[in-house]
Design a protein around this motif. Structure first.
Motif, PDB file in Angstrom:
ATOM      1  N   TRP A   1       0.840  -1.218   0.000  1.00  0.00           N
ATOM      2  CA  TRP A   1       0.000   0.000   0.000  1.00  0.00           C
ATOM      3  C   TRP A   1       0.865   1.253   0.000  1.00  0.00           C
ATOM      4  O   TRP A   1       0.593   2.210  -0.741  1.00  0.00           O
TER       5      TRP A   1
ATOM      6  N   LYS B   1       1.228   4.237  -2.863  1.00  0.00           N
ATOM      7  CA  LYS B   1       0.930   5.634  -2.544  1.00  0.00           C
ATOM      8  C   LYS B   1       2.198   6.476  -2.438  1.00  0.00           C
ATOM      9  O   LYS B   1       2.167   7.581  -1.897  1.00  0.00           O
ATOM     10  N   LYS B   2       3.310   5.945  -2.987  1.00  0.00           N
ATOM     11  CA  LYS B   2       4.593   6.619  -2.769  1.00  0.00           C
ATOM     12  C   LYS B   2       4.608   8.046  -3.281  1.00  0.00           C
ATOM     13  O   LYS B   2       5.238   8.931  -2.683  1.00  0.00           O
ATOM     14  N   ALA B   3       3.934   8.293  -4.335  1.00  0.00           N
ATOM     15  CA  ALA B   3       3.941   9.654  -4.886  1.00  0.00           C
ATOM     16  C   ALA B   3       3.242  10.624  -3.936  1.00  0.00           C
ATOM     17  O   ALA B   3       3.730  11.733  -3.677  1.00  0.00           O
ATOM     18  N   TRP B   4       2.091  10.192  -3.388  1.00  0.00           N
ATOM     19  CA  TRP B   4       1.367  11.055  -2.457  1.00  0.00           C
ATOM     20  C   TRP B   4       2.154  11.258  -1.162  1.00  0.00           C
ATOM     21  O   TRP B   4       2.180  12.366  -0.615  1.00  0.00           O
ATOM     22  N   ILE B   5       2.779  10.170  -0.714  1.00  0.00           N
ATOM     23  CA  ILE B   5       3.554  10.271   0.525  1.00  0.00           C
ATOM     24  C   ILE B   5       4.746  11.202   0.342  1.00  0.00           C
ATOM     25  O   ILE B   5       5.044  12.049   1.201  1.00  0.00           O
TER      26      ILE B   5
ATOM     27  N   ALA C   1       4.987  13.606  -1.755  1.00  0.00           N
ATOM     28  CA  ALA C   1       4.479  14.980  -1.840  1.00  0.00           C
ATOM     29  C   ALA C   1       4.150  15.539  -0.456  1.00  0.00           C
ATOM     30  O   ALA C   1       4.439  16.704  -0.151  1.00  0.00           O
ATOM     31  N   LEU C   2       3.555  14.685   0.403  1.00  0.00           N
ATOM     32  CA  LEU C   2       3.202  15.128   1.746  1.00  0.00           C
ATOM     33  C   LEU C   2       4.447  15.456   2.561  1.00  0.00           C
ATOM     34  O   LEU C   2       4.507  16.500   3.234  1.00  0.00           O
TER      35      LEU C   2
END
Length: 706
Positions: free
Chosen positions: A21, A25-29, A31-32
């Motif tokens: 998971w 979601k590495k791109a969103w993480i 970015a966060l």
């Protein structure tokens, strides 16, 4: 059939799911995380832009606005009106910087912005005490607190402090940070920075102060109000010794140099001048500042920029100050030169008036010394605790016959002013006429340890010696504690702790503290408290005080062991107000002389002016609670607990106590009014002769109150 391999594959799949998971979601993480880093960087850059430039002469502190309960200004405690001298680090001398390091941050040059060991210790204390109480901040962190942060105590604020401290050390050298800190830290008495402190306290340049003087100043930083040497010299001296030990530990002084410094007479070297302070209640504000230091740390006061909404009522404060000032003039012929008054709301514990001396700016009486917090012998004003303990435990009733005649209590022989007595009198008569021997008799019957336990439960925090002389006020208490004790009587047996602060707001108007829902402790039942109140309501008429409303009251006059009077008191209360007044003679060094005024004189002057000046709505009185009956046997007037009428008495005769009161008062003192005739003089009881020392225990205190 075996299912082991299948189960193993299922367990491996469960472990892989979170990883899968996260990978999805590495791109969103990313970015966060990037956004958080950018936000943190922006925050740090924004915060440090306001840090002081060490080359500029800027005092980084704001006002502390102290308001009364109605929002009226008591004092604008403004650094702009205080004293500030900017120095380079090399201009501060050999000892001042090293003393401050020894007091505040001994490893300043060897750790970074944060001291991990100190932080861990402070965190452990906070966790184990379930609060945010312990320090552990480095000098860099303290500079951040003074310059940027609000007084709020929270985890978020601590994180902000750490981030900004790290940024500060990236921007400035250790010497620059220490120099800024030494120029901005508050030392008390309006002195910001070590240069101003050296001149304010010792009339010297910072480079010229001795090791002892440097240690003394450094010790004040932790809590300048609480360690004010004019008021709490012993505490300030204790801090000095702590700093000297630290200077030995850091190599700033040798042990011999520290020993020599410890013997230096700092008290004689102090040259503190009274400031041109504009305050409507200076002693009260000083206590508020001490409370702020305890709750938020001294940095909160040093930084300023806060608004403190207090419990004080400026209208009542004015009545109290006028009563004290005029009353001291009335009593000047009796060698009285000083007085203190404190009043509080017994239902909420809110302090309404606080007068710590007759004149704050008068050095001849040590006016800046707050007598409200000074231990003094309470004299006969302590007796209600004694009688209440015995009444509560059914050792006596108000009808109990007591023997007011010269008595040897196992080697201790108390005296009254007449060296005689009134004979067999009932307990209520004994307290109304403030007779000593019956009070000691009651203390012996009840047991002094029981009396002391009750007094402590009601609010007395000072150590009370378990001697019979304590029954007539030989152990010391403070006026603050005494008002707290009588507050419990006034509030029907419920103790509500006294307080001075309602709310604290930071510079942006955010509330960082608000006092809500005061808790109470049941010490006496309403019936038990009413027993004392209903008898003490007669005190003002017995001594003809001329008050314009009903109060319960009791006086006290102490004795120096030779017939001299150091202190006289009166305590008074009704459901709306509880008040205590002290008078005496004080000198500039905190010492004092003897007076010739008794507790009754205080009731006729200062307390009369205050009580008669109270608002008309403070006239409430108590309803008789359940569990109290009026009259018993031959006594038709005094209150009794149900079932206590048959309580045994120490009288050798089964007959009730003498009915009524004596037809003449025990004494008639010279009137405080020059024009009054002796026959019209208000009566007041002189102090008794001092009780002699008791051989068992051998160290019983000598002074005897009236």
């Amino acid at each position: 059939m075996s299912t082991g391999p299948v189960a193993g594959r299922d367990q491996q799949a469960l472990w892989r799911r979170p990883i899968a998971w996260l990978w999805a979601k590495k791109a969103w993480i990313a970015a966060l995380v990037g956004a958080l880093l950018i936000a943190t960087t922006v925050y740090v850059l924004w915060a440090i832009k306001d840090l002081p430039d060490p080359s500029q002469n800027v005092l980084a502190a704001g006002d502390v606005m102290v308001l009364d309960r109605n929002g009226k200004l008591i004092e604008d405690w403004s650094p702009a009106g205080h004293y500030h001298v900017t120095l380079q680090l090399k201009e501060m001398g050999a000892y001042a910087p090293k003393a401050v390091l020894a007091a505040e941050d001994r490893n300043f040059y060897s750790h970074g912005a944060i001291d991990p060991m100190s932080t861990a210790r402070a965190a452990w204390v906070d966790i184990t005490s379930r609060g945010l109480h312990e320090g552990g901040s480095t000098i860099t962190q303290q500079l951040v607190k003074i310059q940027l942060l609000t007084p709020e105590k929270s985890i978020t604020r601590k994180v902000q402090e750490v981030v900004l401290a790290v940024a500060l050390e990236q921007r400035y050298s250790k010497d620059q940070i220490l120099g800024m800190y030494l120029n901005r830290i508050y030392f008390g008495h309006g002195a910001y920075g070590v240069g101003a402190a050296a001149r304010t306290y010792f009339n010297k340049d910072a480079k010229d102060i001795s090791p002892a003087q440097a240690a003394f100043l450094a010790g004040l930083i932790q809590a300048p109000a609480a360690y004010d040497p004019l008021v709490h010299y012993d505490l300030a001296q204790g801090r000095e010794l702590y700093v000297l030990q630290g200077m030995v530990a850091t190599g700033a002084l040798s042990p011999d140099e520290a020993d020599k410094a410890a013997k230096e007479d700092i008290r004689s070297e102090l040259h503190i001048q009274s400031t041109a302070r504009q305050s409507k209640a200076p002693h009260f504000v000083d206590h508020v500042l001490i409370d702020l230091e305890k709750s938020f740390g001294s940095a909160a006061v040093q930084q300023g920029g806060i608004v403190v909404r207090t419990t004080l009522d400026l209208e009542l404060q004015k009545v109290a100050q006028d009563a004290v000032a005029n009353g001291v003039q009335d009593l000047a012929r009796f060698n009285v030169n000083n007085s203190a008054l404190m009043a509080a709301d017994p239902k909420t514990g809110e302090v309404r008036a606080w007068v710590g001396s007759a004149d704050y700016g008068n050095d001849s009486i040590g006016g800046q010394f707050d007598v409200v917090m000074s231990p003094r012998q309470p004299g006969s004003s302590f007796k209600p605790y004694v009688y209440e303990a015995a009444l509560r435990d059914h050792k006596i009733t108000w009808a109990t016959v007591l023997h007011d005649k010269l008595t040897n209590f196992n080697g201790y022989t108390p005296h009254d002013f007449d060296n005689g007595g009134m004979g067999d009198i009932k307990a209520s008569t004994a307290i109304l006429y403030s007779r000593n021997i019956p009070a000691v008799q009651v203390g012996q019957m009840e047991g002094m340890n029981n009396v002391i336990d009750l007094a402590h439960a009601m609010g007395i925090k000072s150590k009370l010696e378990p001697y019979l002389s304590t029954a007539i006020g030989a152990s010391v208490v403070t006026l603050y504690e005494h008002v707290q004790g009588y507050q419990t009587f006034a509030n029907n047996g419920q103790r509500v702790d006294l307080r001075v602060i309602n709310e604290v707001q930071d510079s942006s108007g955010h509330t960082v503290f608000k006092y809500e829902n005061p808790s109470s402790t049941t010490v006496l039942t309403p019936a038990e408290a009413f027993l004392m109140t209903d008898v003490l309501k007669n005190y003002q008429n017995t001594w003809r005080f001329g008050w314009n409303r009903q109060m319960a009251s009791k006086t006290g006059t102490s004795d120096n062991g030779k017939g001299g009077i150091p202190d006289s008191w009166i305590m008074a209360y009704n459901p709306d107000i509880v008040v205590g007044v002290w008078i005496g003679n004080t000198a500039p060094d905190g010492g004092g002389g003897l007076i010739r005024a008794y507790g009754e004189n205080v009731g006729l002057t200062i307390m009369k002016r205050f009580v008669n000046g109270l608002p008309t709505n403070m006239r409430g009185w108590y309803q008789r609670p359940a569990g109290v009956v009026q009259g018993c046997g031959g006594d038709p007037q005094d209150p009794f607990l149900q079932g206590a009428c048959t309580s045994p008495t120490p009288s050798a005769s089964p007959s009730p106590s003498p009915s009524g009161s004596p037809t003449v008062l025990p004494s008639v003192l010279p009137s405080i009014l020059p024009s009054a005739s002796p026959s019209a003089s208000p009566p007041a009881s002189p102090p008794p002769a001092s009780p002699s020392a008791s051989p068992a225990p051998a160290a019983a205190p000598q002074p005897s109150p009236s």
